[in-house]
Scaffold this active site. Structure first.
Site, PDB file in Angstrom:
ATOM      1  N   PHE B 120     -16.812  -3.546   3.584  1.00 11.51           N
ATOM      2  CA  PHE B 120     -15.733  -2.872   4.310  1.00 11.51           C
ATOM      3  C   PHE B 120     -14.569  -3.829   4.486  1.00 11.51           C
ATOM      4  CE2 PHE B 120     -14.849   0.935   6.987  1.00 11.51           C
ATOM      5  CZ  PHE B 120     -15.530   1.854   6.213  1.00 11.51           C
ATOM      6  N   GLN B 234      -3.446   1.223  15.747  1.00  8.81           N
ATOM      7  CA  GLN B 234      -3.824   1.006  14.348  1.00  8.81           C
ATOM      8  C   GLN B 234      -3.378   2.141  13.434  1.00  8.81           C
ATOM      9  OE1 GLN B 234      -8.167   0.955  12.799  1.00  8.81           O
ATOM     10  NE2 GLN B 234      -7.380  -1.121  12.525  1.00  8.81           N
ATOM     11  N   HIS B 236      -4.082   3.510   9.825  1.00  9.26           N
ATOM     12  CA  HIS B 236      -5.006   3.423   8.694  1.00  9.26           C
ATOM     13  C   HIS B 236      -4.177   3.590   7.434  1.00  9.26           C
ATOM     14  CE1 HIS B 236      -8.312   4.259   5.993  1.00  9.26           C
ATOM     15  NE2 HIS B 236      -9.171   3.987   6.944  1.00  9.26           N
ATOM     16  N   LEU B 246      -8.107  11.621   6.974  1.00 12.48           N
ATOM     17  CA  LEU B 246      -8.473  10.269   6.578  1.00 12.48           C
ATOM     18  C   LEU B 246      -9.230  10.252   5.253  1.00 12.48           C
ATOM     19  CD1 LEU B 246      -8.829   7.237   7.568  1.00 12.48           C
ATOM     20  CD2 LEU B 246     -11.098   7.962   8.266  1.00 12.48           C
ATOM     21  N   GLU B 249     -12.037   4.134   4.223  1.00 16.74           N
ATOM     22  CA  GLU B 249     -11.976   2.799   3.653  1.00 16.74           C
ATOM     23  C   GLU B 249     -13.108   2.576   2.651  1.00 16.74           C
ATOM     24  OE1 GLU B 249     -10.511   0.072   6.559  1.00 16.74           O
ATOM     25  OE2 GLU B 249     -12.113  -1.326   6.108  1.00 16.74           O
ATOM     26  N   ARG B 289      -6.714  -3.468   7.944  1.00 17.11           N
ATOM     27  CA  ARG B 289      -5.864  -2.274   7.946  1.00 17.11           C
ATOM     28  C   ARG B 289      -4.424  -2.563   8.341  1.00 17.11           C
ATOM     29  NH1 ARG B 289     -10.334   1.742  10.781  1.00 17.11           N
ATOM     30  NH2 ARG B 289     -11.614   1.943   8.909  1.00 17.11           N
ATOM     31  N   HIS B 357      -4.420   5.976  13.582  1.00 16.71           N
ATOM     32  CA  HIS B 357      -5.857   6.193  13.467  1.00 16.71           C
ATOM     33  C   HIS B 357      -6.625   5.815  14.725  1.00 16.71           C
ATOM     34  CE1 HIS B 357      -9.670   6.670  11.500  1.00 16.71           C
ATOM     35  NE2 HIS B 357      -9.977   5.401  11.573  1.00 16.71           N
ATOM     36  N   ARG B 392      -8.387  -3.687  14.901  1.00 17.49           N
ATOM     37  CA  ARG B 392      -9.833  -3.456  14.756  1.00 17.49           C
ATOM     38  C   ARG B 392     -10.225  -3.461  13.283  1.00 17.49           C
ATOM     39  NH1 ARG B 392     -12.881   0.871  13.477  1.00 17.49           N
ATOM     40  NH2 ARG B 392     -11.237   2.434  13.694  1.00 17.49           N
TER      41      ARG B 392
END
Lengths: 247, 584
Positions: B120, B234, B236, B246, B249, B289, B357, B392
């Site tokens: 990730f 955040q 994304h 979305l 990721e 991100r 996000h 994050r």
């Protein structure tokens, strides 16, 4: 000039309306709009009193099921253009009590979900320190399909048995029971059988298969029911004919 | 759902998503004699946890380590994370994830039946557990179904909380409106845990569900509890252009590539490494991100993005992965693209652009979810512990729900057990609140003409223009002024709908009032942080400034309108602030 389409929406506000009635709204057609976008357009620009449930707008929270032209669908993943030139009839899900407008009574469904004991049942539970239960990809695929249910209740609205016998435990709850029955980590099948084999249980199903037709997540409750009936019959014969056999 | 008898509980949890349900189970396991209730404006399985796709991080493989997970998290958060909290988080994460496995979560597996993990963004090792690409959905349903076996866990489904009940300096419950009947009543509890999720809906373009309106943050803020690090929002990097849906990721973790209009992997121009055929951890498309979303903005400035009906976009290309990998590892990506973009990513590139996000900030809590108000706890996206710092990492938030939901549950259970009685003013407070709600929304009179939808749209524009990926003093001040005006106009709000039966316009109006508080806190915190760190980028202050801002912002509600911002130091244990390095 902007193209429009007419929506005929079933309205009902209990303090005000003696009976439900269809109200017409004319909304623009946009190629990227799903039915839910049209409802939100009405709410924001035409009539703020229209009530309906929605949340994720990506087909996974299960809130926005409605009858559209007599078929139960998720309004967040069905495009408006498909219904050109209209009109489009939108009503609350069949066979559920109506609280208001497009909002239906859900507690009965929730009780059915709980009744099948949808949790892992074991004689002895492992402590987390003992690590995970092993489950091969094959074992996972045994039940994976039945674990995809989003509780949108479309299958109840499509099921003629639910229409006749509101107590019928119904497609989603049976698929959910099977989701745990086929999970190799679970040992609770006998407890769930008590529920599935009761009067309002699985044998009410007449295998029409409408539930699987309308399921937006391809859970195939009809398949789960069929599989249970075949297996249930075999087990019944086994228990009668072979009292000293496996059990 | 119909209810009988007095609404009194030991522990009351507001919100039935991942954090709330984990907290409820923790309370039940800590002390089975306690009465627990989950109150939520939606049925729990509708909560936004359901939309989480890619996975949940926890160290489980022998080639990984807790220190690596901690370092990735801390550097990913641009050193604004509290390191004691991060250490507790990475240590408790594996056990929490195994617990969820024991509760039936259908985690994807290796051939031998053990847990499978995937890479990730911003993570040095593979440590993200996943259930194909519907991880949040499976976690939420597994947990919700598991709560059904605990008799002490009661539920108030579709109840909308309008305020906290605070008497004698401690939180003793909430006032809530039952949506089905419009009945407004107190629900008393010896401790209250807020698990109401984030507030993405203060922005117009977001992956967040319609319900994510910062309710818990606002009701805590109104009760005098500070919100922490609210300037950190955040984006994304990969949302579908019109819907903001979305694209996980995990699509990049499996090998997906970001391409500009020339088909060029532009991330190589932004200090994120050099392009390789196979995905490389902590490099290029597997960078964090904040950096990826910022790179998009820079590409846009250079005129190297594509132009579409919903603004500029770039391409996410997963075609080379092939149908088999796509269908096995990221089937939901294919489902969403086919359904909403009418393209098949097996054969076509996916148009994407950055989308709001997640908020790193939230209700200020300590490592146990305790807030500064006695009896009030918080966990999940609505809280800020902080393990997420200024940015994050993907797959930490689902794990956070478990670790800190459980911690808050245990401590709230102990707190409730230590309380013997309720304050004498609860009924009176609830009556006052009921009068306020009825007067404002149901029996309003006089010259009222403002509509919820109009004010919400103007708030959206102000937030997008003033507090987006790049901010300046001018943009923030201008948005702050607009917010002030909108608040004034909200005093003249008029509902067409006066019904007490499932009045969703009332809900929208309340949510809008909550979002004004949250937006105000974001704007003011962003204005006062005159540095750039993680997701908070000030073009007028482009550098990170550890001298002045290695600290958390705490914003308090004031009488005048705009928030008062104070600061508190970041806890550093073993990782002194350093440079964030990706791809090198």
């Amino acid at each position: 000039m902007e193209t429009t389409i007419t929506l005929q929406i079933l309205r009902y506000i209990p303090e005000k309306d003696p009976d439900p009635f269809y109200q017409e709204y004319e909304v623009p057609i946009r190629e990227e709009w799903v039915i839910l976008d049209a409802l939100n357009y009405i709410k924001d620009h035409i009539d703020g009193t229209l009530s309906y449930r929605w949340s994720c707008r990506m087909g996974v929270c299960g809130s926005c099921g409605m009858m559209v032209n007599e078929k139960p669908i998720l309004t967040c993943e069905t495009f408006l253009e498909k219904y050109m030139p209209g009109p489009v009839r939108i009503a609350p899900l069949n066979y559920f009590g109506v609280i208001r407008d497009l909002v239906v009574e859900t507690d009965g469904f929730m009780e059915k979900v709980k009744r099948v004991k949808p949790w892992i049942i074991r004689d002895r539970e492992k402590a987390p320190s003992e690590g995970e239960y092993l489950q091969t990809p094959e074992q996972l695929s045994e039940y994976k399909q039945y674990s995809m249910c989003i509780n949108c209740m479309l299958c109840y609205s499509a099921c003629p048995v639910v229409g006749l016998e509101p107590e019928f435990i119904g497609p989603a709850a049976i698929a959910l029971a099977q989701r745990y029955n086929y999970d190799n980590r679970d040992e609770g099948e006998n407890q769930r059988n008590d529920v599935l084999l009761a009067d309002d249980g699985i044998y009410e199903c007449t295998l029409v298969g409408e539930c699987s037709e309308v399921c937006p997540k391809k859970v195939d409750p009809a398949g789960a029911i069929q599989r249970y009936k075949v297996q249930g019959a075999t087990e019944w014969w086994t228990s009668v004919l072979l009292p000293f056999g496996k059990k | 759902m119909a209810r009988y008898g007095p609404n009194e509980h030991d522990v009351l949890i507001v919100g039935g998503g991942g954090a709330g349900l984990r907290a409820a189970i923790a309370v039940a396991e800590t002390n089975p004699k306690l009465s627990i209730a989950v109150v939520s404006k939606v049925y729990p399985m509708r909560s936004h946890t359901v939309s989480a796709e890619g996975g949940a991080a926890a160290v489980i493989k022998p080639d990984d380590s807790l220190d690596d997970h901690a370092y990735d998290t801390i550097s990913g958060g641009d050193w604004l994370c509290d390191q004691d909290a991060v250490e507790a988080f990475v240590k408790e994460a594996p056990e929490e994830m195994i617990r969820l496995e024991h509760w039936g979560c259908p985690w994807s597996r290796e051939e031998n039946g053990s847990i499978a993990v995937r890479p990730f963004g911003g993570m040095k090792n593979k440590r993200t557990w996943f259930a194909a690409d519907k991880t949040g959905f499976h976690m939420l349903h597994s947990m919700f179904q598991t709560t059904l076996k605990y008799d002490p866990i009661d539920r108030y489904d579709e109840y909308f909380v309008t305020s906290l009940l605070v008497d004698d300096g401690r939180c003793q419950g909430v006032v809530a409106l039952e949506l089905a009947t419009g009945k407004i009543e107190p629900i008393a509890a010896k401790s209250v845990i807020l698990c109401t999720g984030g507030c993405g809906k203060v922005f117009p373009f977001t992956t967040n569900a319609n319900i994510k309106t910062g309710d818990g943050m606002a009701i805590a803020y109104r009760a005098g509890v500070p919100l922490k690090d609210m300037e950190f929002v955040q984006y994304h990097p990969t949302g579908l252009p019109f819907t903001g849906i979305l694209i996980t990721e995990a699509a990049r973790a499996e090998g997906g590539r970001l391409l500009n209009k020339d088909g060029y992997r532009y991330l190589q121009d932004y200090d994120l490494g050099i392009p390789e055929d196979k995905p490389v951890l902590r490099s290029m498309e597997l960078g964090p991100r904040d950096r990826l979303s910022q790179a998009f903005e820079k590409e846009k400035e250079k005129g190297r993005t594509l132009n579409g009906p919903y603004g500029e976009f770039v391409h996410l290309d997963i075609r080379h992965l092939g149908k088999e990998v796509i269908d096995e590892k990221i089937p939901f990506v294919r489902e969403l693209c086919r359904k909403y973009e009418n393209i098949d990513p097996v054969h076509e590139m996916i148009p994407v652009r950055p989308v709001v996000h997640y908020i790193m900030g939230g209700i200020h809590t300590d490592i146990n979810g305790e807030t500064l108000l006695d009896g009030l706890f918080a966990a999940g996206e609505t809280a800020c512990v902080s393990i997420n710092g200024a940015n994050r990492l993907g797959s930490n938030s689902l794990t956070e729900l478990l670790v800190f939901g459980a911690r808050a549950g245990r401590v709230a259970a102990e707190y409730a057990s230590s309380q013997t009685s309720f304050g004498s003013r609860l009924e009176a407070l609830a009556t006052d609140e009921k009068k306020r709600i009825e007067k404002t929304f149901f029996n309003s009179s006089g010259n009222r003409s403002e509509r919820v939808a109009d004010l919400r749209k103007e708030m959206h524009n102000a937030m997008e223009q003033g507090a987006g990926i790049y901010r300046t003093e001018t943009s923030l001040k201008s948005s702050g002024e607009i917010l002030g005006e909108l608040r004034e106009r909200f005093k003249k709000i008029s509902l067409e709908d006066k019904s007490y039966t499932f009045n969703t316009q009332f809900v929208s109006a309340m949510e809008l009032s909550y979002m004004f508080d949250v937006a105000e806190s974001i704007i003011e915190s962003a204005l006062q942080r005159t540095e750039s760190r993680g997701s908070h980028q000030r073009t007028d202050f482009p550098e990170r400034d550890d001298q002045n801002f290695l600290k958390h912002s705490l914003s308090y509600k004031t009488e005048q309108g705009s928030a008062r911002v104070e600061y508190q130091p970041v806890t550093i244990t073993r990782w002194p602030p350093g440079e964030r390095k990706y791809g090198r």
